[in-house]
Write a protein that holds these residues in place. Structure first.
Motif, mmCIF file in Angstrom:
data_model
loop_
_atom_site.group_PDB
_atom_site.id
_atom_site.type_symbol
_atom_site.label_atom_id
_atom_site.label_comp_id
_atom_site.label_asym_id
_atom_site.label_seq_id
_atom_site.Cartn_x
_atom_site.Cartn_y
_atom_site.Cartn_z
ATOM 1 N N GLN A 110 0.147 11.119 0.147
ATOM 2 C CA GLN A 110 -0.260 10.970 1.540
ATOM 3 C C GLN A 110 0.941 11.111 2.477
ATOM 4 O O GLN A 110 2.035 10.619 2.191
ATOM 5 C CB GLN A 110 -0.915 9.616 1.776
ATOM 6 C CG GLN A 110 -2.015 9.275 0.798
ATOM 7 C CD GLN A 110 -2.988 10.396 0.584
ATOM 8 O OE1 GLN A 110 -3.698 10.807 1.499
ATOM 9 N NE2 GLN A 110 -3.024 10.932 -0.633
ATOM 10 N N ILE A 251 -3.151 9.377 8.824
ATOM 11 C CA ILE A 251 -3.057 9.751 7.411
ATOM 12 C C ILE A 251 -3.425 11.219 7.270
ATOM 13 O O ILE A 251 -4.430 11.683 7.819
ATOM 14 C CB ILE A 251 -4.019 8.906 6.548
ATOM 15 C CG1 ILE A 251 -3.761 7.413 6.737
ATOM 16 C CG2 ILE A 251 -3.899 9.291 5.069
ATOM 17 C CD1 ILE A 251 -4.796 6.530 6.070
ATOM 18 N N GLY A 253 -3.950 13.793 3.916
ATOM 19 C CA GLY A 253 -3.960 13.857 2.462
ATOM 20 C C GLY A 253 -5.307 13.469 1.903
ATOM 21 O O GLY A 253 -6.260 13.195 2.640
ATOM 22 N N GLY A 283 -2.140 16.836 -0.862
ATOM 23 C CA GLY A 283 -1.151 15.821 -0.560
ATOM 24 C C GLY A 283 0.260 16.388 -0.547
ATOM 25 O O GLY A 283 0.761 16.836 -1.584
ATOM 26 N N THR A 289 -1.991 5.814 -1.305
ATOM 27 C CA THR A 289 -2.826 5.099 -0.339
ATOM 28 C C THR A 289 -4.192 4.803 -0.923
ATOM 29 O O THR A 289 -4.832 5.672 -1.525
ATOM 30 C CB THR A 289 -2.986 5.926 0.952
ATOM 31 O OG1 THR A 289 -1.700 6.101 1.560
ATOM 32 C CG2 THR A 289 -3.908 5.237 1.936
ATOM 33 N N ASN A 418 -0.904 1.000 1.578
ATOM 34 C CA ASN A 418 0.036 2.094 1.313
ATOM 35 C C ASN A 418 1.225 1.599 0.498
ATOM 36 O O ASN A 418 1.849 0.593 0.855
ATOM 37 C CB ASN A 418 0.556 2.662 2.631
ATOM 38 C CG ASN A 418 -0.569 3.021 3.590
ATOM 39 O OD1 ASN A 418 -1.260 4.007 3.406
ATOM 40 N ND2 ASN A 418 -0.768 2.185 4.614
#
Length: 467
Positions: A110, A251, A253, A283, A289, A418
């Motif tokens: 991510q 975010i 990804g 990603g 994450t 995360n």
């Protein structure tokens, strides 16, 4: 005659109070809450009956039935259209229980962007929306018809006119001040917009089970989650709470797919259909994450357990920011144990109230925390609304969850967990700045308060099951 009428009304109220007390005993989640409601309803139905109609219901069926019976089906339908990305096979053993509890998983790769205030957050959100080519999903607890609200309205209408499909969810209670004309304008422009409710039929007596999630997904590739809603106060434009302190997260990804799934589940409940579901991008970042979507329809009290597990995982540091510090026994016990392990436990709370009763209860819990060796700080400049948790040197959570019973048991919430040392370092830098603008709470805050104020704190804590 008047005496007879009054006596009859009193009798009816007491009978209704006894029936409501029976309902409370059978349905309230905790023994403490059941006892408090039952006692009040039997002895003082004149005072407690109406509040119980609004706040006492702790179970509901329509959404629970759909959530439990169709959750796997919903995930399967969504997964047919979503690329799950590369799930990490190197899950940190500290958080495996969270993944199992939520039926979720970590995604690797991510790319994260920490958004440390309202201006940064909405500039990023509007910039992302402006690039949308296929679909925009938007969900907030609060929409206001103010400067920011009008800017959001126009941004969404602009994308619809560009041929983009736009889906909007808002909470009917959280957005109670939103004019009907605002929604009508969106509908007339072609935006799909709906109010979230846990019952198919509107129930004006139901104030619990609010959808507190904040989600924006653009073209399935960029997702936003955090603590901010759509209103000028979140930009610090509404004294006396300004400057408003809040945090959001962008975010990019495979984890964005899980933000879409959360939105899709709520959208499907309201509309009976799925929103557009687009494959997330690959990603290209370094973070792992997990998207934690919790709510009262879960079989477990997942939000409270989410915090408990994270607290138990801490070995060196545990820093928490929350506007409402009304922890349940499990969370408070976990915090105490962390202190005994030698963990640096800090909690950042507001120095000014937005809800006075919650503020008073928070003050008493802050005193209890200080006595337990937990360091508590009050943010000076304005109101702190951010919901951030930092564990050791590699883990940071950004989301919508507060440390109170509403988030633990009554609200639908969402957060991003995360694991990434670089991102945790960014969060540490941000929180260090927050603590520099705060003062530490000592036992003197409580001991030097007037008797009336201390009494008010203890009375406020009696209401913590509904705060």
């Amino acid at each position: 005659m008047l005496t007879t009428i009054v006596g009859t009304l009193v009798l009816i109220l007491h009978i209704a109070g006894v029936l409501a007390a029976m309902h409370a005993v059978m349905n309230t989640r905790t023994p403490q809450g059941a006892f408090a409601w039952a006692l009040g309803l039997v002895l003082l139905p004149y005072i407690t009956l109406i509040p119980y109609l609004y706040l006492g219901r702790s179970r509901f069926h329509g959404y629970v039935d759909l959530h439990r019976a169709r959750r796997d089906q919903m995930h399967a339908l969504a997964s047919e259209q979503l690329d799950n990305g590369s799930a990490s096979q190197e899950l940190n053993e500290r958080y495996g229980e969270i993944a199992q509890m939520l039926g979720a998983r970590f995604h690797k790769g991510q790319r994260l962007q920490l958004l440390v205030n309202g201006d940064d957050t909405f500039e990023a959100i509007f910039a992302a929306i402006a690039t949308a080519q296929r679909c925009v999903l938007v969900q907030f607890f609060i929409f206001q018809d103010d400067m920011l609200g009008k800017r959001m309205l126009q941004a969404l209408i602009d994308r619809v006119r560009a041929g983009v499909e736009v889906c909007v969810l808002y909470d009917g209670i959280g957005s109670h001040a939103l004019p009907h004309e605002y929604v009508e304008t969106l509908l007339e422009a072609g935006v799909g917009v709906h109010s979230f409710a846990t019952q198919r039929r509107s129930n004006r007596f139901q104030l619990n089970f609010r959808n507190h999630r904040k989600i924006v997904v653009v073209d399935g590739t960029r997702g936003f989650v955090g603590g901010l809603n759509v209103g000028d106060e979140y930009l610090g434009l509404s004294p006396p709470l300004s400057p408003w302190r809040d945090t959001h997260l962008e975010i990019e990804g495979p984890a964005v797919a899980d933000l879409q799934r959360s939105f899709a589940e709520d959208w499907h409940w309201v509309t009976g259909a799925l929103p557009p579901l687009l494959k997330p991008g690959p990603g290209h970042g370094t973070a792992h994450t997990l998207i934690a979507a919790t709510g009262p329809a879960d079989r477990q009290e997942t939000c409270s357990l989410f915090f408990v597990s994270l607290i138990h995982a801490a070995r060196r540091r545990l820093w928490i920011t929350t506007p409402y510090f009304v922890p349940d026994q499990a969370v408070m016990a976990a915090l105490r144990l962390a202190v005994f392990r030698g963990v640096d436990v800090r909690v950042l709370i507001p120095s000014i109230p937005d809800h006075r009763t919650v503020f008073l209860a928070t003050s008493l819990y802050a005193h209890d925390a200080v006595l337990a060796g937990i360091r508590v700080f009050r943010y000076r400049p304005g109101f702190v609304h951010e919901k951030v948790l930092l564990v050791d040197d590699d883990t940071a959570v950004v989301g919508s969850m507060n440390l109170d019973n509403r988030s633990f048991r009554l609200n639908f919430e969402i957060a991003a967990l995360n694991v990434d040392a670089d991102f945790a370092n960014q969060v540490e830098t941000m929180l260090c700045d927050d603590f520099e603008h705060a003062y530490e709470v000592t036992v003197a805050e409580y001991e030097e308060a007037s008797y009336v104020r201390r009494l008010a704190m203890h009375v406020a804590r009696l209401f913590d099951p509904v705060l």
